[in-house]
Design a protein around this motif. Structure first.
Motif, PDB file in Angstrom:
ATOM      1  N   ASP A 192       0.874  -1.260  -0.169  1.00  0.00           N
ATOM      2  CA  ASP A 192      -0.023   0.015   0.102  1.00  0.00           C
ATOM      3  C   ASP A 192       0.938   1.328   0.176  1.00  0.00           C
ATOM      4  N   ALA A 193       0.299   2.367  -0.204  1.00  0.00           N
ATOM      5  CA  ALA A 193       1.039   3.671  -0.142  1.00  0.00           C
ATOM      6  C   ALA A 193       1.895   3.771   0.908  1.00  0.00           C
ATOM      7  N   ASP A 194       1.770   3.228   2.211  1.00  0.00           N
ATOM      8  CA  ASP A 194       2.791   3.408   3.258  1.00  0.00           C
ATOM      9  C   ASP A 194       3.716   2.391   3.445  1.00  0.00           C
ATOM     10  N   SER A 195       3.623   1.216   2.507  1.00  0.00           N
ATOM     11  CA  SER A 195       4.816   0.148   2.654  1.00  0.00           C
ATOM     12  C   SER A 195       6.039   0.729   2.716  1.00  0.00           C
ATOM     13  N   GLU A 196       6.872  -0.026   3.497  1.00  0.00           N
ATOM     14  CA  GLU A 196       8.222   0.615   3.445  1.00  0.00           C
ATOM     15  C   GLU A 196       9.217  -0.156   2.286  1.00  0.00           C
ATOM     16  N   ILE A 197       9.781   0.596   1.425  1.00  0.00           N
ATOM     17  CA  ILE A 197      10.686   0.144   0.401  1.00  0.00           C
ATOM     18  C   ILE A 197      12.008   0.400   0.614  1.00  0.00           C
ATOM     19  N   VAL A 198      13.050  -0.476   0.459  1.00  0.00           N
ATOM     20  CA  VAL A 198      14.473  -0.326   0.679  1.00  0.00           C
ATOM     21  C   VAL A 198      15.180  -0.581  -0.537  1.00  0.00           C
ATOM     22  N   ASN A 199      16.085   0.253  -0.717  1.00  0.00           N
ATOM     23  CA  ASN A 199      16.957   0.153  -1.809  1.00  0.00           C
ATOM     24  C   ASN A 199      18.320  -0.182  -1.300  1.00  0.00           C
ATOM     25  N   LYS A 200      18.617  -1.616  -1.629  1.00  0.00           N
ATOM     26  CA  LYS A 200      19.929  -2.217  -0.999  1.00  0.00           C
ATOM     27  C   LYS A 200      21.111  -1.783  -1.681  1.00  0.00           C
ATOM     28  N   ARG A 201      21.152  -0.739  -2.636  1.00  0.00           N
ATOM     29  CA  ARG A 201      22.284  -0.439  -3.350  1.00  0.00           C
ATOM     30  C   ARG A 201      23.301  -1.604  -3.852  1.00  0.00           C
ATOM     31  N   VAL A 202      22.822  -2.584  -4.576  1.00  0.00           N
ATOM     32  CA  VAL A 202      23.572  -3.629  -4.891  1.00  0.00           C
ATOM     33  C   VAL A 202      23.526  -3.993  -6.440  1.00  0.00           C
ATOM     34  N   ASP A 203      23.058  -3.159  -6.983  1.00  0.00           N
ATOM     35  CA  ASP A 203      22.701  -3.305  -8.648  1.00  0.00           C
ATOM     36  C   ASP A 203      23.022  -1.720  -9.353  1.00  0.00           C
ATOM     37  N   HIS A 204      23.454  -2.027 -10.537  1.00  0.00           N
ATOM     38  CA  HIS A 204      23.516  -0.797 -11.176  1.00  0.00           C
ATOM     39  C   HIS A 204      22.364  -0.525 -11.969  1.00  0.00           C
ATOM     40  N   PHE A 205      21.491  -1.465 -12.198  1.00  0.00           N
ATOM     41  CA  PHE A 205      20.249  -1.427 -13.149  1.00  0.00           C
ATOM     42  C   PHE A 205      18.927  -1.452 -12.503  1.00  0.00           C
ATOM     43  N   TYR A 206      19.030  -2.105 -11.270  1.00  0.00           N
ATOM     44  CA  TYR A 206      17.482  -2.302 -10.666  1.00  0.00           C
ATOM     45  C   TYR A 206      17.863  -1.706  -9.342  1.00  0.00           C
ATOM     46  N   TYR A 207      16.969  -0.491  -9.154  1.00  0.00           N
ATOM     47  CA  TYR A 207      17.089   0.138  -7.856  1.00  0.00           C
ATOM     48  C   TYR A 207      15.732  -0.212  -7.022  1.00  0.00           C
ATOM     49  N   GLY A 208      15.994  -0.272  -5.769  1.00  0.00           N
ATOM     50  CA  GLY A 208      14.770  -0.299  -4.838  1.00  0.00           C
ATOM     51  C   GLY A 208      14.099  -1.656  -4.943  1.00  0.00           C
ATOM     52  N   GLU A 209      12.834  -1.953  -5.340  1.00  0.00           N
ATOM     53  CA  GLU A 209      12.034  -3.091  -5.429  1.00  0.00           C
ATOM     54  C   GLU A 209      11.583  -3.156  -6.643  1.00  0.00           C
ATOM     55  N   LEU A 210      11.494  -4.344  -7.460  1.00  0.00           N
ATOM     56  CA  LEU A 210      10.799  -4.371  -8.647  1.00  0.00           C
ATOM     57  C   LEU A 210       9.391  -5.078  -8.296  1.00  0.00           C
ATOM     58  N   LEU A 211       8.321  -4.090  -8.740  1.00  0.00           N
ATOM     59  CA  LEU A 211       7.111  -4.675  -8.063  1.00  0.00           C
ATOM     60  C   LEU A 211       6.000  -4.767  -9.627  1.00  0.00           C
ATOM     61  N   GLU A 212       5.263  -5.671  -9.539  1.00  0.00           N
ATOM     62  CA  GLU A 212       4.235  -5.719 -10.634  1.00  0.00           C
ATOM     63  C   GLU A 212       3.070  -4.919 -10.506  1.00  0.00           C
ATOM     64  N   LEU A 213       2.842  -4.188 -11.597  1.00  0.00           N
ATOM     65  CA  LEU A 213       1.761  -3.013 -11.732  1.00  0.00           C
ATOM     66  C   LEU A 213       0.460  -3.352 -12.200  1.00  0.00           C
ATOM     67  N   PHE A 214      -0.652  -3.279 -11.631  1.00  0.00           N
ATOM     68  CA  PHE A 214      -1.851  -3.703 -11.825  1.00  0.00           C
ATOM     69  C   PHE A 214      -2.841  -2.228 -11.680  1.00  0.00           C
ATOM     70  N   ARG A 215      -3.973  -2.621 -12.725  1.00  0.00           N
ATOM     71  CA  ARG A 215      -5.102  -1.575 -12.665  1.00  0.00           C
ATOM     72  C   ARG A 215      -6.156  -2.286 -13.300  1.00  0.00           C
ATOM     73  N   ASP A 216      -7.330  -2.432 -12.729  1.00  0.00           N
ATOM     74  CA  ASP A 216      -8.637  -2.850 -13.034  1.00  0.00           C
ATOM     75  C   ASP A 216      -8.288  -4.558 -13.247  1.00  0.00           C
ATOM     76  N   ASP A 217      -7.434  -5.069 -12.042  1.00  0.00           N
ATOM     77  CA  ASP A 217      -7.226  -6.582 -12.324  1.00  0.00           C
ATOM     78  C   ASP A 217      -6.361  -7.053 -13.564  1.00  0.00           C
ATOM     79  N   LYS A 218      -5.736  -6.017 -14.204  1.00  0.00           N
ATOM     80  CA  LYS A 218      -4.848  -6.362 -15.364  1.00  0.00           C
ATOM     81  C   LYS A 218      -3.396  -6.018 -14.926  1.00  0.00           C
TER      82      LYS A 218
END
Length: 341
Positions: free
Chosen positions: A198-224
């Motif tokens: 949710d909006a207040d979930s804690e996201i951590v950037n572990k700084r271990v990658d040069h390409f992917y920062y923070g967390e990779l999440l799947e994006l949804f809208r209207d169940d798609k």
């Protein structure tokens, strides 16, 4: 982050050099207006700025010293105008001409010094012919030295940092995601959501990658599913999801909503491998970067925008990958910056 801080300090050094040069120029003007001498340290700087042939400059503050400075500034200005004009004639792109001219500042300064001394030499011959005393002033040489050093540091700074470029925009239906700038809060307000976040979930950037920062999440809208995004705390190691920045977007080519997704107004569902083989990547996505690099192989194509080190300005990449049957596999856009690494 350390590289960014170093680059900012180096940029500050460039600014200080230019300000010191302006200060010396104003001290020369003020001294002439008041009928006084410039400070001794200016004479010392002027005497110290020497080529292979040592010259004993005159430690005298006269109007001719100011004229000498103005002459060099005129020669330098004309050299820059000529440089921009030549590059613009060949590229028809003013911003590209300006950027290349900035990269060539050290060379332009050297050429300006050569032409300046040639003019000085001709003036010497004319002055001697008319039995006039010709002087070379340490005060004027100090200002010229300041400008030369300023341009030298500017050239190093530009080569280190590159040039700022426009970010790539991903359009999902009626929502725009500016990669590297858009906050998650905007996606949430547009009706998108993430599973188990949710909006207040804690996201951590572990700084271990040069390409992917923070967390990779799947994006949804209207169940798609609308692909995947990297959500990244902007200036710290952790933050609430709503405050994070979208630094990466990826959508599989077999997604049911691919026709609703565009990269910089380019409909991804209408692209084929022939487009990437036969056309420039900048043309495919209607992008007009100042500096870029295209990386191509049999089934993978990448457009890097701002390919210099991303210590000050962000680097953007647009990627298209195909499978072994040469069918589209996935499309992605990323932003890179050392503040997230």
């Amino acid at each position: 982050m350390g590289f960014t801080i170093f680059a900012l300090f180096f940029g500050l050094l460039v600014l200080i050099c230019f300000l010191l040069t302006i200060y010396m120029f104003l001290r020369l003007v003020i001294a002439l207006s008041a009928g006084k001498e410039v400070p001794k340290w200016m004479y010392n700087i002027g005497q110290g700025f020497q080529g292979r042939i040592h010259i004993d400059y005159d430690d005298i503050t006269e109007s001719a010293a100011l004229k000498a400075v103005l002459l060099f500034i005129l020669v330098y200005t004309l050299a820059n105008i000529a440089c921009i004009g030549i590059i613009y004639y060949n590229t028809n792109n003013f911003m590209l001409s300006l950027y290349n001219c900035l990269k060539y500042q050290l060379g332009i300064a050297v050429l300006s010094l050569i032409f300046y001394h040639l003019i000085q030499l001709i003036s010497t011959l004319i002055s001697n012919h008319k039995n006039k005393i010709f002087r070379l002033y340490s005060a004027s040489n100090a200002v010229i030295a300041g400008l030369f050093i300023s341009l030298f540091t500017l050239t190093l700074f530009i080569s280190m940092t590159g040039f700022p470029e426009k970010p790539v925009v991903v359009q999902i239906d009626k929502s725009d995601i500016v990669i590297g700038e858009t906050k998650v809060a905007k996606l949430l307000s547009d009706g998108f959501y993430f599973l188990e976040k949710d909006a207040d979930s804690e996201i951590v950037n572990k700084r271990v990658d040069h390409f992917y920062y923070g967390e990779l999440l799947e994006l949804f809208r209207d169940d798609k599913s609308y692909g995947f995004v990297s959500v990244t705390p902007t200036l710290k190691d952790s933050d609430k999801l709503k405050n994070c920045t979208i630094t990466y977007y990826r959508i599989p080519a077999d997604s049911e909503v691919l026709s609703e997704v565009k990269f910089n107004n380019t409909d991804l569902s209408k692209l084929s491998i022939d487009d990437f083989r036969e056309r420039d990547l900048t043309d495919i996505f209607s992008l007009h970067p100042i500096e870029y690099e295209e990386v191509r192989n049999d089934i993978s194509f990448t457009l890097k925008i701002q390919p210099s080190d991303y210590v000050i300005w962000k680097r953007y990449s647009v990627e298209a990958d195909f499978n072994s049957l040469y069918k589209p596999d996935k499309y992605s856009v990323r932003a890179q910056h050392t503040i997230w690494e």
